[in-house]
Motif scaffolding. Structure first.
Motif, PDB file in Angstrom:
ATOM      1  N   LEU A 213       0.812  -1.216   0.000  1.00  5.91           N
ATOM      2  CA  LEU A 213       0.000   0.000   0.000  1.00  5.91           C
ATOM      3  C   LEU A 213       0.847   1.269   0.000  1.00  5.91           C
ATOM      4  O   LEU A 213       0.302   2.381  -0.079  1.00  5.91           O
ATOM      5  CB  LEU A 213      -0.922   0.012   1.221  1.00  5.91           C
ATOM      6  CG  LEU A 213      -1.990  -1.085   1.288  1.00  5.91           C
ATOM      7  CD1 LEU A 213      -2.715  -1.033   2.630  1.00  5.91           C
ATOM      8  CD2 LEU A 213      -2.978  -0.954   0.136  1.00  5.91           C
ATOM      9  N   GLY A 214       2.149   1.124   0.126  1.00  8.51           N
ATOM     10  CA  GLY A 214       3.022   2.291   0.155  1.00  8.51           C
ATOM     11  C   GLY A 214       3.010   3.038   1.471  1.00  8.51           C
ATOM     12  O   GLY A 214       3.392   4.207   1.530  1.00  8.51           O
ATOM     13  N   ILE A 215       2.594   2.375   2.556  1.00  7.68           N
ATOM     14  CA  ILE A 215       2.590   2.989   3.885  1.00  7.68           C
ATOM     15  C   ILE A 215       3.952   2.737   4.522  1.00  7.68           C
ATOM     16  O   ILE A 215       4.322   1.591   4.808  1.00  7.68           O
ATOM     17  CB  ILE A 215       1.479   2.407   4.778  1.00  7.68           C
ATOM     18  CG1 ILE A 215       0.111   2.614   4.125  1.00  7.68           C
ATOM     19  CG2 ILE A 215       1.527   3.025   6.168  1.00  7.68           C
ATOM     20  CD1 ILE A 215      -0.311   4.052   4.016  1.00  7.68           C
ATOM     21  N   THR A 216       4.705   3.794   4.746  1.00  9.12           N
ATOM     22  CA  THR A 216       6.076   3.652   5.230  1.00  9.12           C
ATOM     23  C   THR A 216       6.276   4.182   6.647  1.00  9.12           C
ATOM     24  O   THR A 216       7.389   4.190   7.160  1.00  9.12           O
ATOM     25  CB  THR A 216       7.047   4.395   4.293  1.00  9.12           C
ATOM     26  OG1 THR A 216       6.688   5.790   4.268  1.00  9.12           O
ATOM     27  CG2 THR A 216       6.975   3.840   2.882  1.00  9.12           C
ATOM     28  N   GLY A 217       5.202   4.644   7.276  1.00  8.11           N
ATOM     29  CA  GLY A 217       5.319   5.221   8.606  1.00  8.11           C
ATOM     30  C   GLY A 217       5.400   4.176   9.694  1.00  8.11           C
ATOM     31  O   GLY A 217       5.458   2.962   9.429  1.00  8.11           O
ATOM     32  N   PRO A 218       5.415   4.621  10.932  1.00 12.79           N
ATOM     33  CA  PRO A 218       5.476   3.699  12.071  1.00 12.79           C
ATOM     34  C   PRO A 218       4.258   2.771  12.099  1.00 12.79           C
ATOM     35  O   PRO A 218       3.179   3.124  11.619  1.00 12.79           O
ATOM     36  CB  PRO A 218       5.474   4.633  13.287  1.00 12.79           C
ATOM     37  CG  PRO A 218       5.860   5.969  12.766  1.00 12.79           C
ATOM     38  CD  PRO A 218       5.371   6.030  11.358  1.00 12.79           C
ATOM     39  N   VAL A 219       4.467   1.597  12.667  1.00 12.85           N
ATOM     40  CA  VAL A 219       3.376   0.643  12.860  1.00 12.85           C
ATOM     41  C   VAL A 219       3.149   0.527  14.366  1.00 12.85           C
ATOM     42  O   VAL A 219       4.000   0.020  15.098  1.00 12.85           O
ATOM     43  CB  VAL A 219       3.716  -0.721  12.242  1.00 12.85           C
ATOM     44  CG1 VAL A 219       2.566  -1.703  12.469  1.00 12.85           C
ATOM     45  CG2 VAL A 219       4.005  -0.566  10.754  1.00 12.85           C
ATOM     46  N   ILE A 220       1.994   1.017  14.807  1.00 13.36           N
ATOM     47  CA  ILE A 220       1.692   1.091  16.236  1.00 13.36           C
ATOM     48  C   ILE A 220       1.087  -0.232  16.702  1.00 13.36           C
ATOM     49  O   ILE A 220       0.207  -0.794  16.046  1.00 13.36           O
ATOM     50  CB  ILE A 220       0.707   2.231  16.516  1.00 13.36           C
ATOM     51  CG1 ILE A 220       1.206   3.544  15.908  1.00 13.36           C
ATOM     52  CG2 ILE A 220       0.473   2.395  18.002  1.00 13.36           C
ATOM     53  CD1 ILE A 220       0.136   4.634  15.849  1.00 13.36           C
ATOM     54  N   SER A 221       1.554  -0.699  17.835  1.00  7.29           N
ATOM     55  CA  SER A 221       1.066  -1.953  18.399  1.00  7.29           C
ATOM     56  C   SER A 221       0.689  -1.764  19.854  1.00  7.29           C
ATOM     57  O   SER A 221       1.270  -0.947  20.566  1.00  7.29           O
ATOM     58  CB  SER A 221       2.158  -3.028  18.288  1.00  7.29           C
ATOM     59  OG  SER A 221       1.886  -4.129  19.127  1.00  7.29           O
ATOM     60  N   GLY A 222      -0.290  -2.537  20.300  1.00  7.38           N
ATOM     61  CA  GLY A 222      -0.666  -2.545  21.709  1.00  7.38           C
ATOM     62  C   GLY A 222       0.204  -3.451  22.547  1.00  7.38           C
ATOM     63  O   GLY A 222      -0.092  -3.684  23.727  1.00  7.38           O
ATOM     64  N   GLY A 223       1.274  -3.963  21.951  1.00  3.13           N
ATOM     65  CA  GLY A 223       2.188  -4.838  22.673  1.00  3.13           C
ATOM     66  C   GLY A 223       2.706  -4.177  23.940  1.00  3.13           C
ATOM     67  O   GLY A 223       2.974  -2.985  23.973  1.00  3.13           O
ATOM     68  N   GLY A 224       2.864  -4.969  24.973  1.00  6.97           N
ATOM     69  CA  GLY A 224       3.375  -4.465  26.235  1.00  6.97           C
ATOM     70  C   GLY A 224       2.303  -4.142  27.251  1.00  6.97           C
ATOM     71  O   GLY A 224       2.580  -4.087  28.460  1.00  6.97           O
ATOM     72  N   ALA A 225       1.067  -3.919  26.805  1.00  4.05           N
ATOM     73  CA  ALA A 225       0.013  -3.518  27.742  1.00  4.05           C
ATOM     74  C   ALA A 225      -0.276  -4.603  28.773  1.00  4.05           C
ATOM     75  O   ALA A 225      -0.491  -4.308  29.957  1.00  4.05           O
ATOM     76  CB  ALA A 225      -1.260  -3.154  26.986  1.00  4.05           C
ATOM     77  N   ASP A 226      -0.301  -5.860  28.355  1.00  2.00           N
ATOM     78  CA  ASP A 226      -0.584  -6.934  29.303  1.00  2.00           C
ATOM     79  C   ASP A 226       0.491  -7.013  30.381  1.00  2.00           C
ATOM     80  O   ASP A 226       0.190  -7.266  31.555  1.00  2.00           O
ATOM     81  CB  ASP A 226      -0.679  -8.278  28.573  1.00  2.00           C
ATOM     82  CG  ASP A 226      -2.101  -8.577  28.121  1.00  2.00           C
ATOM     83  OD1 ASP A 226      -3.035  -7.919  28.601  1.00  2.00           O
ATOM     84  OD2 ASP A 226      -2.273  -9.476  27.280  1.00  2.00           O
ATOM     85  N   ALA A 227       1.741  -6.819  29.982  1.00  2.00           N
ATOM     86  CA  ALA A 227       2.817  -6.858  30.966  1.00  2.00           C
ATOM     87  C   ALA A 227       2.728  -5.675  31.926  1.00  2.00           C
ATOM     88  O   ALA A 227       2.791  -5.836  33.147  1.00  2.00           O
ATOM     89  CB  ALA A 227       4.173  -6.863  30.264  1.00  2.00           C
ATOM     90  N   VAL A 228       2.566  -4.481  31.381  1.00  2.00           N
ATOM     91  CA  VAL A 228       2.572  -3.268  32.193  1.00  2.00           C
ATOM     92  C   VAL A 228       1.369  -3.215  33.130  1.00  2.00           C
ATOM     93  O   VAL A 228       1.501  -2.863  34.319  1.00  2.00           O
ATOM     94  CB  VAL A 228       2.610  -2.026  31.289  1.00  2.00           C
ATOM     95  CG1 VAL A 228       2.479  -0.751  32.122  1.00  2.00           C
ATOM     96  CG2 VAL A 228       3.901  -1.986  30.486  1.00  2.00           C
ATOM     97  N   PHE A 229       0.186  -3.571  32.612  1.00  2.00           N
ATOM     98  CA  PHE A 229      -1.046  -3.439  33.401  1.00  2.00           C
ATOM     99  C   PHE A 229      -1.557  -4.777  33.932  1.00  2.00           C
ATOM    100  O   PHE A 229      -2.723  -4.893  34.324  1.00  2.00           O
ATOM    101  CB  PHE A 229      -2.120  -2.745  32.572  1.00  2.00           C
ATOM    102  CG  PHE A 229      -1.785  -1.324  32.248  1.00  2.00           C
ATOM    103  CD1 PHE A 229      -1.949  -0.323  33.201  1.00  2.00           C
ATOM    104  CD2 PHE A 229      -1.272  -0.970  31.011  1.00  2.00           C
ATOM    105  CE1 PHE A 229      -1.616   0.995  32.917  1.00  2.00           C
ATOM    106  CE2 PHE A 229      -0.941   0.343  30.711  1.00  2.00           C
ATOM    107  CZ  PHE A 229      -1.109   1.329  31.669  1.00  2.00           C
ATOM    108  N   LEU A 230      -0.687  -5.781  33.929  1.00  2.00           N
ATOM    109  CA  LEU A 230      -0.995  -7.079  34.538  1.00  2.00           C
ATOM    110  C   LEU A 230      -2.261  -7.699  33.966  1.00  2.00           C
ATOM    111  O   LEU A 230      -3.117  -8.203  34.696  1.00  2.00           O
ATOM    112  CB  LEU A 230      -1.116  -6.942  36.062  1.00  2.00           C
ATOM    113  CG  LEU A 230       0.093  -6.310  36.773  1.00  2.00           C
ATOM    114  CD1 LEU A 230      -0.119  -6.316  38.282  1.00  2.00           C
ATOM    115  CD2 LEU A 230       1.386  -7.012  36.418  1.00  2.00           C
TER     116      LEU A 230
END
Length: 314
Positions: free
Chosen positions: A146-163
């Motif tokens: 698609l030609g999208i070259t920007g950052p890819v945001i993920s919800g990764g880490g939320a389970d660890a941080v917020f238990l």
């Protein structure tokens, strides 16, 4: 204002888990603190760059990120890896629709075969690592097309941080320390680079996995993290309250889901592939059918079929 350094992802050497009093006990107050950090992170990391993409599921972690960054005017392109019609696919599409964000669904059935490519790149057949990698390469392949070259945001880490996914027992700090150690002890340190290229770790971004977020989460009491609604115990209450404030329908915010490796349908599809392979072996269906028999029997068959060549079978 949070220091810029605290908005970066910590390492095992730099992470500090806050050891002060747990002084935020209301989910509403906790929601405000979390949104403030996500908002500041977006302004510092995303505002000046190209249009971002966001890995959106039917769960609260990514839905809150979609709401925050839509409110900032970033218009992230949302992408979901799931089986069409599954709860994850339906929930993600509904959230994107309510936020008026462009949404692409990648059918897990069309990319499950990439497990071989991922396992080869990672040099492992570990189930959770491989099934985390398949959605990642599928999403980046689509974005490249698609030609999208920007950052890819993920919800990764939320389970660890917020238990997330943990039953509260009063030992919050001990569990948070355990998760911090596990999260930052990467079994495959160059996981992202192997799968999505040399800039993989820089392009795949996780707003929840920052020093500031760890410190804020460590101030939350059990009542800010866990809420009982109608006899159902929900985790990450602060994130759910925040999402509702920002336009996510309550029935979507207050739902539960499995980790991506399962909610995407990957594990189930791989199990189906294994059963189908077993059914094609000589005499396989003479007594019972590997495609439908109990998992214990299917696993025993799989070991009989492959264990004789295992070097560590004794």
């Amino acid at each position: 204002m949070t220091r810029t350094n605290d908005l970066a992802e910590p390492t095992a050497q730099t992470l500090t888990v806050f050891d002060g009093p747990r002084d935020i006990d209301n989910p509403g107050d906790a929601a405000s603190a979390v949104v403030d950090l996500l908002d500041q992170w977006g302004k510092e990391r995303l505002q000046a760059g190209p249009r971002p993409a966001l890995m959106l599921s039917g769960g609260i972690d990514s839905q809150l990120l979609a709401a925050v960054y839509e409110a900032q005017g970033l218009n992230p392109l949302t992408v979901t890896v799931a089986v069409p019609g599954s709860p994850d696919a339906v929930g993600a599409a509904s959230a994107a629709g309510h936020l008026r964000l462009d949404h692409h669904l990648i059918d897990t059935r069309e990319v499950v075969g990439r497990w071989r490519e991922v396992a080869t790149a990672l040099e492992t057949d570990e189930l959770w690592e491989v099934t985390a990698g398949v959605p990642l390469v599928a999403v980046f392949s689509l974005l490249n097309d698609l030609g999208i070259t920007g950052p890819v945001i993920s919800g990764g880490g939320a389970d660890a941080v917020f238990l997330g996914g943990w039953s509260p027992s009063g030992a919050l700090r001990g569990e948070q320390l355990r998760r911090a150690a596990a999260t930052l002890s990467f079994p495959i340190p160059d996981f992202y680079e192997r799968l999505i290229g040399p800039d993989g770790k820089q392009r795949y971004v996780q707003p929840y996995a920052t020093q500031a977020m760890w410190s804020t989460a460590a101030r939350l009491t059990e009542s800010a993290l866990y809420v009982d609604r109608g006899g159902v115990a929900y985790d990450k209450a602060a994130l759910r309250e925040a999402a509702v404030r920002l336009g996510i329908p309550r029935h979507l915010a207050w739902t539960t889901k499995d980790p991506l490796q399962k909610s995407s349908g990957l594990m189930g599809l791989l199990a189906d592939e294994a059963r189908a392979w077993l059914a094609r072996r000589p005499l396989a269906t003479h007594y019972s059918d590997p495609r439908t028999e109990p998992a214990e029997q299917a696993l025993a068959r799989l070991w009989l079929a492959t264990g004789k060549t295992a070097t560590d079978s004794r």
